[in-house]
Scaffold this active site. Sequence first.
Site, PDB file in Angstrom:
ATOM      1  N   GLU A   1       0.830  -1.209   0.153  1.00 45.59           N
ATOM      2  CA  GLU A   1       0.069   0.077  -0.015  1.00 45.59           C
ATOM      3  C   GLU A   1       0.985   1.189   0.161  1.00 45.59           C
ATOM      4  OE1 GLU A   1      -2.822  -0.894  -0.808  1.00 45.59           O
ATOM      5  OE2 GLU A   1      -3.003  -2.926   0.462  1.00 45.59           O
TER       6      GLU A   1
ATOM      7  N   ASP B   1      -1.224  -0.768 -10.330  1.00 45.82           N
ATOM      8  CA  ASP B   1      -1.364  -2.023 -10.081  1.00 45.82           C
ATOM      9  C   ASP B   1      -1.324  -2.918 -11.348  1.00 45.82           C
ATOM     10  OD1 ASP B   1      -1.977  -1.987  -7.260  1.00 45.82           O
ATOM     11  OD2 ASP B   1      -4.075  -1.545  -7.473  1.00 45.82           O
TER      12      ASP B   1
END
Length: 518
Positions: free
Chosen positions: A192, A331
């Site tokens: 994260e 991502d």
Amino acid sequence: MFTLVLHTHLPWLAHHGRWPVGEEWLYQSWSACYLPLVRVLRRLAAEDRTNLLTLGVTPVVAAQLDDPYCLDAMEHWLANWRLRATEAAVSPTAGAEPGTACAPEAIRAFGAREHAEAQAELDEFAGLWRHGGSPVLRELADAGTVELLGGPLAHPFQPLLAPRLREFALTEGLADAAARFGRTPAGIWAPECAYAPGMERGYADAGVGHFMVDGPSLHGDTALGRPVGDTDVVAFGRDLSVSYRVWSPKSGYPGHAAYRDFHTYHHGTGLKPARVTGRAVPSEAKAPYDPARADAAVDTHVADFVDTVRRRLISESERIGRPAHVVAAFDTELFGHWWHEGPIWLERVLRALPAAGVRVGTLADARAQGFVGRPVQLPPSSWGSGKDWQVWSGDQVGDLVRLNAEVVDTALNAVDKAAEVARGAAGLGGPIPRDRVADQILRETLLTVSSDWPFMVSKNSAAEYARYRAHLHAHATREIAGALAAGRRDAAQRLADGWNRADGLFGALDSRRLRPPC
């Protein structure tokens, strides 16, 4: 220099549900994203192109790509895709409005194309992937095509993790990558992009040379990597102005009308036959997917991105008075899974940037070639909403924060007591045998504290499944630890073996390497 960074991550999904959330998520991503991405990289590598991008692959994804159960299930999934495409091509469901994506004539044409793609992926999987993903990724790293990033086991939100378990997860994660890829990664993708002051010292102790943060962590000044604190560990920041050009909810490329619509299904076969058409167009009115129309949009967006990168490099170089570094990070699952045309776009961008005079390299290249500025003190941060920790520590996930703290405390106490008993039994200087029970306690604990569960709850994305998974692994931890604490070693062993049949990832995880308490 421009660097593209991809972060490849999914939670541990094997043996934990299929549809609508569970293993299907893994197989969809593998088929739509991982296979096409590797295909692109192998094509470019065959042209002697090197240092194309920095590819983060979390240990939990690497474990699933190597897992025999997942490999068998993936092949079955691809065969089922081919079967569904055959059904669409020969016997579509009638009833949809003519001219829409699910009209019979549109489904027949779409099914024929999908059948060809499914067959090609089945053949490719059997020839390249059938013995695991590690050899595939290792070949790309060995050829200098990509830089591989590592990370801690099971993707925990590190700032909220007990320091001993944080250290253990990171060192075991790096060892896991070394075993799979034949090299210890020089850099990591911090889960994260989460950071707490002082974590850089743990990175330095583990041999990590660089890691990613989000742009606001560097107050938007991402033109150079920055050593953190008094260490040589370099933080590279994601350039939001460039990254959001691709992945923005309001204006990102994947929302273009010509691209395949992720959310519209043909309910008879589960295929996705529509193009976006328009943001306000309901699913039943979406137009059929047109590959030629999508291909033209890809070219437009490649040109736009290359222009965006060039302008940003020029402006940042002028601002800092020296050559600048721009990092775009995403991502990996965006490219193919969420955005069907993403792998094609990537290939064309990686060809077009050098042709436009842009130097492309990895994070390791940037560090080696001096794209590093003055040291910086980083604030507590992440790449989540608000760029702070609220997604993983806010009121909406307070119950999970408390659960994690309790489970970690239970696990560390159990493992410490088991280690103390083992040392006493071994005698002074004697070898301490491996403890599979303690190993499984740590394994289930790391699965409990995965950052995926609070993220899914905060974003209301399969929140019920996320809470179920967190509590399931917490129960496993408590159950095994409880039997051990009660002196029922045989029962604890049976429980550990039972849970390991579902959660047997990270086979080299060794509780003996957990640092003893101070």
